[in-house]
Design an enzyme around this catalytic site. Structure first.
Site, PDB file in Angstrom:
ATOM      1  N   TYR A 177       0.886  -1.160   0.000  1.00  0.00           N
ATOM      2  CA  TYR A 177       0.000   0.000   0.000  1.00  0.00           C
ATOM      3  C   TYR A 177       0.926   1.212   0.000  1.00  0.00           C
ATOM      4  O   TYR A 177       1.841   1.307   0.826  1.00  0.00           O
ATOM      5  CB  TYR A 177      -0.884   0.059   1.245  1.00  0.00           C
ATOM      6  N   CYS A 231       1.393   3.117   3.454  1.00  0.00           N
ATOM      7  CA  CYS A 231       1.602   2.322   4.664  1.00  0.00           C
ATOM      8  C   CYS A 231       3.008   2.590   5.196  1.00  0.00           C
ATOM      9  O   CYS A 231       3.981   2.534   4.434  1.00  0.00           O
ATOM     10  CB  CYS A 231       1.434   0.844   4.327  1.00  0.00           C
ATOM     11  N   PHE A 242       4.969   0.823   6.976  1.00  0.00           N
ATOM     12  CA  PHE A 242       5.836  -0.344   6.873  1.00  0.00           C
ATOM     13  C   PHE A 242       6.297  -0.553   5.432  1.00  0.00           C
ATOM     14  O   PHE A 242       7.437  -0.933   5.186  1.00  0.00           O
ATOM     15  CB  PHE A 242       5.107  -1.570   7.418  1.00  0.00           C
ATOM     16  N   CYS A 243       5.406  -0.279   4.485  1.00  0.00           N
ATOM     17  CA  CYS A 243       5.797  -0.334   3.074  1.00  0.00           C
ATOM     18  C   CYS A 243       6.767   0.802   2.746  1.00  0.00           C
ATOM     19  O   CYS A 243       7.726   0.615   1.993  1.00  0.00           O
ATOM     20  CB  CYS A 243       4.565  -0.249   2.187  1.00  0.00           C
TER      21      CYS A 243
END
Length: 390
Positions: A109, A112, A114-115
């Site tokens: 995503y 996001c 974390f992405c």
């Protein structure tokens, strides 16, 4: 109609994250109740907004208090694929100077945190890779995987494709590989086993052992290097556990701010290029309403201060204080280390939000943030859009 929708949310949406939110209480409590028509629309479509919005990190990737551990998972979650799954890349990052011999596909995503930190790492290494934007509702792009969260990174290796999971573990595995390319990725992942355990609510959860560790094969660090590695691991964990938890209560602080955030999601993620207009509108307006309510619960859960901005400023000031003590541009010295890259990645996920502007105005984040952003951009390849919604 409401009860089946809640079932879908519990069984499809929330398993993507490790926090447990009582949706019935959120949507039906008198304190947080929307007008009847709005609440009904929210329930029918909240899977869109919850899944996209929660990617901002109001939900952590793991639970800290573990009641009972179980054996290493032995299923296809750490799958090795003989052939790449069918996918449609939306972007390619192409770096002509990439000599890694890695062919990478990132399922993500866009906003996001974390992405974002995985992309920050890949770009800091000057790697070429493909990007697949995952549909926030149906997640068709990762139906081939037994692991149902993003990011997922596929790496082409001898004989097929190795699946890498969890943003922190992805970074540690790749960093281990770059330190000693004689060890195949298929062997390196064995140092980072996927495990299942019962969390403090008694539900089964998944985590990855050793995910904050970069492994050494022949290199033996001296005491100074060991201390630096410990510090790096501590701050990487702090970013996942503390810094990320401040994001949702800040970017969804008010209804207007929540709407602004989702409008930025739409712009940053180029949603209208990849998804139908009706779905984009649904994600923006319903998502903003849903996450405004959910952020209130997350604020209490993570002990965020009454003025959520203060918790964000406190977290960033703690980080800046640690960097300042070094007397160097970054915690890693003259060049960013994995902690620098992680913190930058997390903060970059809110760069287009009002909360980030306030952060710039009320802390001394600008110099460090600009320095690391410029450092990474000098290394990264050219971003090329390769697919749009017909």
């Amino acid at each position: 109609m409401w009860r089946p929708t809640l079932t879908i949310l519990r069984k499809v949406v929330l398993p993507s994250f490790k926090e447990n939110v009582n949706l019935s209480k959120i949507f039906f409590s008198t304190k947080n109740r929307l007008p009847k028509s709005t609440a009904k629309l929210t329930l029918v479509s909240a899977s869109v907004g919850v899944l996209v919005g929660a990617a901002y990190g109001g939900y952590t990737h793991y639970k800290v208090n573990i009641k009972q551990s179980s054996a290493t998972v032995k299923n296809d979650e750490y799958a090795f694929l003989k052939e790449a799954p069918k996918y449609q890349a939306h972007y390619k990052v192409v770096n002509d100077s990439d000599a890694s011999d890695l062919q990478l596909i990132l399922f993500q995503y866009r906003t996001c945190p974390f992405c974002c930190k995985v992309r920050a790492y890949l770009d800091s290494k000057g790697l070429s890779y493909e990007i697949v934007e995952v549909d926030a509702v149906l997640r068709q792009a990762i139906k081939w995987s037994g692991y149902k969260k993003v990011p997922i990174l596929l790496a082409k290796v001898d004989g097929g494709y190795q699946q890498l999971l969890d943003s922190t573990a992805i970074i540690s595995i790749l960093e281990t590989y770059f330190k000693d390319k004689t060890m195949p990725l298929r062997n390196i992942v064995k140092f980072f086993p996927v495990t299942k355990y019962l969390n403090d609510t008694g539900k089964e959860s998944t985590d990855i052992t050793n995910k904050y560790y970069v492994m050494h094969s022949t290199f033996v660090p001296d005491e100074k290097e060991k201390a630096a590695e410990i510090e790096e691991r501590e701050w990487r964990q702090w970013a996942d556990k503390v810094l990320v938890s401040t994001l949702s209560p800040n970017v969804y602080r008010t209804m207007n701010e929540s709407l602004e955030t989702f409008q930025w999601f739409e712009e940053a993620g180029s949603w209208r290029q990849f998804f139908p207009a009706w779905e984009c509108n649904l994600m923006v307006y319903v998502g903003a309403a849903a996450m405004f309510l959910i952020a209130k619960r997350l604020k209490a859960r993570h002990n965020i201060k009454e003025d959520a901005r203060e918790s964000l400023y406190d977290a960033v000031n703690a980080w800046l204080s640690a960097v300042k003590k070094k007397g160097t541009p970054f915690l890693g010295g003259q060049q960013p280390n994995l902690a620098d890259i992680t913190v930058f990645g997390v903060l970059s996920s809110i760069e287009g939000c009002r909360a980030f502007q306030d952060l710039q105005d009320n802390t001394e984040i600008n110099k460090w943030y600009s320095d690391i952003k410029n450092t990474i951009h000098r290394q990264m390849g050219k971003v090329i859009a390769v697919h749009a919604q017909a």
